[in-house]
Design a protein around this motif. Sequence first.
Motif, PDB file in Angstrom:
ATOM      1  N   MET A   1       0.852  -1.173   0.000  1.00  0.00           N
ATOM      2  CA  MET A   1       0.000   0.000   0.000  1.00  0.00           C
ATOM      3  C   MET A   1       0.896   1.233   0.000  1.00  0.00           C
ATOM      4  N   GLY A   2       0.627   2.134  -0.949  1.00  0.00           N
ATOM      5  CA  GLY A   2       1.417   3.341  -1.062  1.00  0.00           C
ATOM      6  C   GLY A   2       0.874   4.460  -0.193  1.00  0.00           C
ATOM      7  N   LEU A   3       1.613   5.559  -0.170  1.00  0.00           N
ATOM      8  CA  LEU A   3       1.215   6.718   0.618  1.00  0.00           C
ATOM      9  C   LEU A   3      -0.122   7.275   0.143  1.00  0.00           C
ATOM     10  N   PHE A   4      -0.311   7.364  -1.186  1.00  0.00           N
ATOM     11  CA  PHE A   4      -1.564   7.907  -1.712  1.00  0.00           C
ATOM     12  C   PHE A   4      -2.744   7.008  -1.332  1.00  0.00           C
ATOM     13  N   ASP A   5      -2.533   5.685  -1.331  1.00  0.00           N
ATOM     14  CA  ASP A   5      -3.583   4.752  -0.899  1.00  0.00           C
ATOM     15  C   ASP A   5      -3.959   5.007   0.552  1.00  0.00           C
ATOM     16  N   LYS A   6      -2.977   5.281   1.392  1.00  0.00           N
ATOM     17  CA  LYS A   6      -3.261   5.575   2.796  1.00  0.00           C
ATOM     18  C   LYS A   6      -4.087   6.850   2.939  1.00  0.00           C
ATOM     19  N   LEU A   7      -3.729   7.861   2.175  1.00  0.00           N
ATOM     20  CA  LEU A   7      -4.437   9.138   2.248  1.00  0.00           C
ATOM     21  C   LEU A   7      -5.885   9.035   1.752  1.00  0.00           C
ATOM     22  N   THR A   8      -6.129   8.188   0.775  1.00  0.00           N
ATOM     23  CA  THR A   8      -7.471   8.070   0.213  1.00  0.00           C
ATOM     24  C   THR A   8      -8.301   6.973   0.872  1.00  0.00           C
ATOM     25  N   GLY A   9      -7.701   6.183   1.732  1.00  0.00           N
ATOM     26  CA  GLY A   9      -8.448   5.120   2.391  1.00  0.00           C
ATOM     27  C   GLY A   9      -8.601   3.878   1.538  1.00  0.00           C
ATOM     28  N   THR A  10      -7.765   3.717   0.540  1.00  0.00           N
ATOM     29  CA  THR A  10      -7.835   2.555  -0.352  1.00  0.00           C
ATOM     30  C   THR A  10      -7.376   1.306   0.392  1.00  0.00           C
ATOM     31  N   ARG A  11      -8.136   0.242   0.239  1.00  0.00           N
ATOM     32  CA  ARG A  11      -7.798  -1.038   0.865  1.00  0.00           C
ATOM     33  C   ARG A  11      -7.866  -2.137  -0.187  1.00  0.00           C
ATOM     34  N   HIS A  12      -6.968  -3.120  -0.059  1.00  0.00           N
ATOM     35  CA  HIS A  12      -6.914  -4.253  -0.978  1.00  0.00           C
ATOM     36  C   HIS A  12      -7.356  -5.516  -0.248  1.00  0.00           C
ATOM     37  N   PRO A  13      -8.005  -6.438  -0.965  1.00  0.00           N
ATOM     38  CA  PRO A  13      -8.452  -7.672  -0.302  1.00  0.00           C
ATOM     39  C   PRO A  13      -7.265  -8.557   0.062  1.00  0.00           C
ATOM     40  N   THR A  14      -7.519  -9.482   0.949  1.00  0.00           N
ATOM     41  CA  THR A  14      -6.507 -10.455   1.332  1.00  0.00           C
ATOM     42  C   THR A  14      -6.132 -11.275   0.109  1.00  0.00           C
ATOM     43  N   SER A  15      -4.851 -11.562  -0.034  1.00  0.00           N
ATOM     44  CA  SER A  15      -4.424 -12.345  -1.201  1.00  0.00           C
ATOM     45  C   SER A  15      -5.054 -13.734  -1.146  1.00  0.00           C
ATOM     46  N   GLY A  16      -5.361 -14.245  -2.319  1.00  0.00           N
ATOM     47  CA  GLY A  16      -5.966 -15.568  -2.422  1.00  0.00           C
ATOM     48  C   GLY A  16      -7.481 -15.552  -2.471  1.00  0.00           C
ATOM     49  N   VAL A 156     -16.973  -5.293   0.420  1.00  0.00           N
ATOM     50  CA  VAL A 156     -16.211  -5.213  -0.833  1.00  0.00           C
ATOM     51  C   VAL A 156     -14.947  -6.071  -0.754  1.00  0.00           C
ATOM     52  N   LEU A 157     -14.202  -5.933   0.335  1.00  0.00           N
ATOM     53  CA  LEU A 157     -12.966  -6.707   0.493  1.00  0.00           C
ATOM     54  C   LEU A 157     -13.259  -8.206   0.590  1.00  0.00           C
ATOM     55  N   GLY A 158     -14.351  -8.554   1.257  1.00  0.00           N
ATOM     56  CA  GLY A 158     -14.749  -9.961   1.378  1.00  0.00           C
ATOM     57  C   GLY A 158     -15.114 -10.585   0.041  1.00  0.00           C
ATOM     58  N   ALA A 159     -15.511  -9.739  -0.909  1.00  0.00           N
ATOM     59  CA  ALA A 159     -15.851 -10.218  -2.254  1.00  0.00           C
ATOM     60  C   ALA A 159     -14.621 -10.254  -3.158  1.00  0.00           C
ATOM     61  N   GLY A 160     -13.448  -9.928  -2.600  1.00  0.00           N
ATOM     62  CA  GLY A 160     -12.220  -9.983  -3.370  1.00  0.00           C
ATOM     63  C   GLY A 160     -11.971  -8.761  -4.238  1.00  0.00           C
ATOM     64  N   TRP A 161     -12.669  -7.673  -3.952  1.00  0.00           N
ATOM     65  CA  TRP A 161     -12.512  -6.446  -4.729  1.00  0.00           C
ATOM     66  C   TRP A 161     -11.717  -5.421  -3.924  1.00  0.00           C
ATOM     67  N   VAL A 162     -11.188  -4.425  -4.615  1.00  0.00           N
ATOM     68  CA  VAL A 162     -10.448  -3.332  -3.990  1.00  0.00           C
ATOM     69  C   VAL A 162     -11.437  -2.230  -3.621  1.00  0.00           C
ATOM     70  N   TRP A 163     -11.281  -1.661  -2.446  1.00  0.00           N
ATOM     71  CA  TRP A 163     -12.042  -0.474  -2.022  1.00  0.00           C
ATOM     72  C   TRP A 163     -11.120   0.706  -2.298  1.00  0.00           C
ATOM     73  N   ARG A 164     -11.414   1.472  -3.353  1.00  0.00           N
ATOM     74  CA  ARG A 164     -10.533   2.570  -3.755  1.00  0.00           C
ATOM     75  C   ARG A 164     -11.169   3.911  -3.440  1.00  0.00           C
ATOM     76  N   GLY A 165     -10.571   4.617  -2.519  1.00  0.00           N
ATOM     77  CA  GLY A 165     -11.024   5.960  -2.210  1.00  0.00           C
ATOM     78  C   GLY A 165     -10.484   6.932  -3.238  1.00  0.00           C
ATOM     79  N   VAL A 166     -11.355   7.714  -3.815  1.00  0.00           N
ATOM     80  CA  VAL A 166     -10.922   8.710  -4.800  1.00  0.00           C
ATOM     81  C   VAL A 166     -11.250  10.095  -4.270  1.00  0.00           C
ATOM     82  N   VAL A 167     -10.528  11.069  -4.732  1.00  0.00           N
ATOM     83  CA  VAL A 167     -10.713  12.421  -4.249  1.00  0.00           C
ATOM     84  C   VAL A 167     -11.384  13.288  -5.307  1.00  0.00           C
ATOM     85  N   PHE A 168     -11.070  13.062  -6.564  1.00  0.00           N
ATOM     86  CA  PHE A 168     -11.528  13.979  -7.597  1.00  0.00           C
ATOM     87  C   PHE A 168     -12.726  13.481  -8.401  1.00  0.00           C
TER      88      PHE A 168
END
Length: 170
Positions: A1-16, A156-168
């Motif tokens: 997870m990058g810095l921008f992901d942290k700022l936007t609240g982006t989360r990735h699902p567990t691998s697998g 969303v994460l439980g379904a294996g998808w990314v929760w991507r916070g966007v700003v713009f």
Amino acid sequence: MGLFDKLTGTRHPTSGVTPRSADEVRAALLGLDGPDVPYRVRRATPAENADLVAEWRILEPAWHTFFVRTQLDRTIKTRMRLVPDSHEVRTVDEQWQVSWVGDTPRLAQSREYSRGQVTMKTRQWTYERGADGKLHKKETFSFDPAEMKEPLREAVLGAGWVWRGVVFKL
């Protein structure tokens, strides 16, 4: 997870975790709606430029007394767009000022409108003198948008998808 992901609240699902279909993700998010939660999840209108919207039930009679008691002064709406090609749900929050006129709330457009990822928290405390004679701070109320966003994000994460916070832009 990058810095921008942290700022936007982006989360990735567990691998697998195998990503589910967009219809299953939509059904999981709509399934969070119910009479016992202070928010609702619904299909978005064309003007909202999203697939789904989650918002506090501030105007609904059954929840009205809860929000009156808490004297909420802001509310948020989370707009969600499902992007099946990349298995992600793109989200943007809108924050509005709430004006209480008499006993009826109304959403007021104000200079305090904001868009992006909202993390406002409201807390109220009282001070009481304890048996030891000292003042003790006691939290009497807490209102956190995470109460709405965490179940959405977990679905969303439980379904294996990314929760991507966007700003713009969704």
